[in-house]
Design an enzyme around this catalytic site. Structure first.
Site, PDB file in Angstrom:
ATOM      1  N   THR A 139       7.730  -1.091  -0.346  1.00  0.00           N
ATOM      2  CA  THR A 139       7.192  -0.924   0.997  1.00  0.00           C
ATOM      3  C   THR A 139       6.170  -1.997   1.325  1.00  0.00           C
ATOM      4  O   THR A 139       5.516  -2.552   0.430  1.00  0.00           O
ATOM      5  CB  THR A 139       6.519   0.453   1.123  1.00  0.00           C
ATOM      6  OG1 THR A 139       5.836   0.546   2.370  1.00  0.00           O
ATOM      7  CG2 THR A 139       5.496   0.669   0.007  1.00  0.00           C
ATOM      8  N   ASP A 140       5.988  -2.261   2.629  1.00  0.00           N
ATOM      9  CA  ASP A 140       4.945  -3.199   3.054  1.00  0.00           C
ATOM     10  C   ASP A 140       3.554  -2.595   2.921  1.00  0.00           C
ATOM     11  O   ASP A 140       2.548  -3.315   2.988  1.00  0.00           O
ATOM     12  CB  ASP A 140       5.173  -3.664   4.493  1.00  0.00           C
ATOM     13  CG  ASP A 140       5.191  -2.536   5.516  1.00  0.00           C
ATOM     14  OD1 ASP A 140       5.065  -1.359   5.133  1.00  0.00           O
ATOM     15  OD2 ASP A 140       5.337  -2.842   6.722  1.00  0.00           O
ATOM     16  N   GLU A 141       3.456  -1.281   2.705  1.00  0.00           N
ATOM     17  CA  GLU A 141       2.142  -0.651   2.628  1.00  0.00           C
ATOM     18  C   GLU A 141       1.344  -1.091   1.402  1.00  0.00           C
ATOM     19  O   GLU A 141       0.127  -0.900   1.359  1.00  0.00           O
ATOM     20  CB  GLU A 141       2.286   0.873   2.666  1.00  0.00           C
ATOM     21  CG  GLU A 141       2.856   1.371   3.984  1.00  0.00           C
ATOM     22  CD  GLU A 141       2.701   2.856   4.198  1.00  0.00           C
ATOM     23  OE1 GLU A 141       1.664   3.414   3.777  1.00  0.00           O
ATOM     24  OE2 GLU A 141       3.619   3.456   4.775  1.00  0.00           O
ATOM     25  N   TYR A 165      -0.204   6.979  -1.932  1.00  0.00           N
ATOM     26  CA  TYR A 165       1.199   6.562  -1.866  1.00  0.00           C
ATOM     27  C   TYR A 165       1.342   5.066  -2.077  1.00  0.00           C
ATOM     28  O   TYR A 165       2.098   4.617  -2.948  1.00  0.00           O
ATOM     29  CB  TYR A 165       1.809   6.962  -0.522  1.00  0.00           C
ATOM     30  CG  TYR A 165       3.059   6.174  -0.188  1.00  0.00           C
ATOM     31  CD1 TYR A 165       4.174   6.232  -1.014  1.00  0.00           C
ATOM     32  CD2 TYR A 165       3.124   5.351   0.938  1.00  0.00           C
ATOM     33  CE1 TYR A 165       5.328   5.498  -0.729  1.00  0.00           C
ATOM     34  CE2 TYR A 165       4.265   4.625   1.233  1.00  0.00           C
ATOM     35  CZ  TYR A 165       5.356   4.692   0.391  1.00  0.00           C
ATOM     36  OH  TYR A 165       6.482   3.959   0.666  1.00  0.00           O
ATOM     37  N   LYS A 169       3.095   2.894  -5.196  1.00  0.00           N
ATOM     38  CA  LYS A 169       4.182   1.933  -5.015  1.00  0.00           C
ATOM     39  C   LYS A 169       3.760   0.546  -5.483  1.00  0.00           C
ATOM     40  O   LYS A 169       4.573  -0.196  -6.061  1.00  0.00           O
ATOM     41  CB  LYS A 169       4.619   1.890  -3.549  1.00  0.00           C
ATOM     42  CG  LYS A 169       5.408   3.109  -3.095  1.00  0.00           C
ATOM     43  CD  LYS A 169       6.721   3.280  -3.850  1.00  0.00           C
ATOM     44  CE  LYS A 169       7.733   2.207  -3.485  1.00  0.00           C
ATOM     45  NZ  LYS A 169       9.055   2.439  -4.146  1.00  0.00           N
TER      46      LYS A 169
END
Length: 361
Positions: A139-141, A165, A169
């Site tokens: 993810t870009d998060e 989260y 990741k």
């Protein structure tokens, strides 16, 4: 044969559909099957891939990626040429209220999967070993938050996760990178922006707004609604994964973005206008009247944006959908698939699992 973790979830399930549609396209004429390895948590719905399970194109194994014996057995039985790792706990709000499951699945689970996959790869020889790939979907998060005028995230942006989260990741990304550089394990990583589309679990922003609106419930928008996300139609993401699997350079990361930076409030008002057109309210009032602003969530990142230059230049992928075309398809899908929604909300699909799954660890 390809093994997909999390293949009954939102992105994984869409990938199953996309994979077989892609194989049936003119000029391809291939029939490579898929093994779906999924724990079937609340967000894993086998009804999403029921047709592929019934006709034998896909096989379902219900197990946890942190269960190394189950992973090992699946690899030895099915002998995949690649592993696509979608499985993850992915809802930020849930990670704030209960981070332990995110550490278990996203970090411990990824570690367990890497260990068994590395052992399996080590048992291969010749062309089979050279061709094997482990593609990690992220993810870009992991990159944190951007200001309004900051450049978009690139593959060289420093990691700065701001939620349990995204931190979990980020940890999984680092493990995948380390296994390539330490052991020569043949990895590929993709970091995507916010996905949307069919089969999305109703707790996420877009399906929640669609379903709340249809039921006349409030449409809660965090804070001032000006948080910005780059929205990627899920089937565009699936095609990017296919192309990275085929053409990606081992050890590399590819950012996958929809090139659709949109404020949250604008996403919600777009959905409202689309529903006004397709399913007007009985009282004639616009759906926008249901919008309510609620207290912002802790650690709410202000802006995400992906720079997809690398995947466009090196792989040749570009998104096919604009946000307008993608959200139109998405809203129409939810209007036309109330039975799927009912199975998710009722948990009735668990009875289907008990009667129909092919294998169980």
């Amino acid at each position: 044969m390809i093994l997909i973790t999390g293949g009954a979830g939102f992105i994984g399930g869409n990938f199953v559909h996309h994979w077989f549609e892609r194989q049936a396209a003119p000029g391809r004429a291939t029939d490579e099957k898929l093994v779906v390895f999924d724990k079937l948590t609340y967000a894993g719905n086998p009804n999403t891939i029921a047709a592929q399970l019934r006709d034998g194109r896909a096989t379902l194994i219900q197990a946890d990626i942190a269960d190394r014996d189950a992973v090992k057995a699946a690899l030895q039985t099915h002998r995949p040429r690649a592993i696509l790792h979608f499985a993850a706990e992915s809802h930020v709000d849930r990670s704030i209220h209960g981070p332990a499951e995110f550490i278990h699945t996203n970090m411990v689970g990824t570690f367990s999967l890497l260990e068994e996959a590395r052992a399996y790869w080590g048992s291969l020889t010749g062309a089979d070993k050279d061709a094997f790939r482990f593609l990690h979907v992220s993810t870009d998060e992991v990159y944190g938050s951007l200001g309004d005028n900051d450049p978009a995230f690139s593959e060289t942006t420093a990691y700065a996760p701001n939620s349990p989260y995204s931190a979990s990741k980020a940890g999984s990304d680092h493990l995948v990178r380390a296994y390539h550089h330490t052991y020569g394990f043949p990895t590929l990583t993709t970091n995507c922006s916010n996905n949307y589309g069919p089969d999305h679990f109703p707790e996420q922003l877009i399906p929640r707004m669609i379903l709340n609106a249809l039921e006349g419930k409030p449409l809660p928008v965090y804070g001032d609604g000006l948080n910005i996300r780059d929205w990627l139609y899920v089937r565009d993401h699936c095609e990017a994964i296919c192309q990275v699997l085929d053409k990606g350079t081992l050890g590399e990361t590819y950012n996958v973005g929809g090139i659709n930076e949109i404020r949250n409030i604008d996403v919600v008002t777009t959905i409202c206008r689309k529903l006004d057109e397709l399913r007007p309210r009985a009282d004639g009032r616009p759906y926008e009247s249901l919008i309510t602003y609620v207290k912002d969530r802790p650690g709410h990142d202000r802006r995400y944006a992906i720079d997809p230059t690398k995947i466009q230049r090196d792989i040749g992928w570009r998104p096919a959908e604009t946000f307008e075309s993608g959200i139109n398809k998405t809203v129409r899908w939810y209007l036309e698939n109330t039975a799927w929604i009912d199975t998710v909300r009722s948990g009735a699909y668990r009875d289907w699992i008990a009667q129909n799954y092919a294998e169980r660890a």
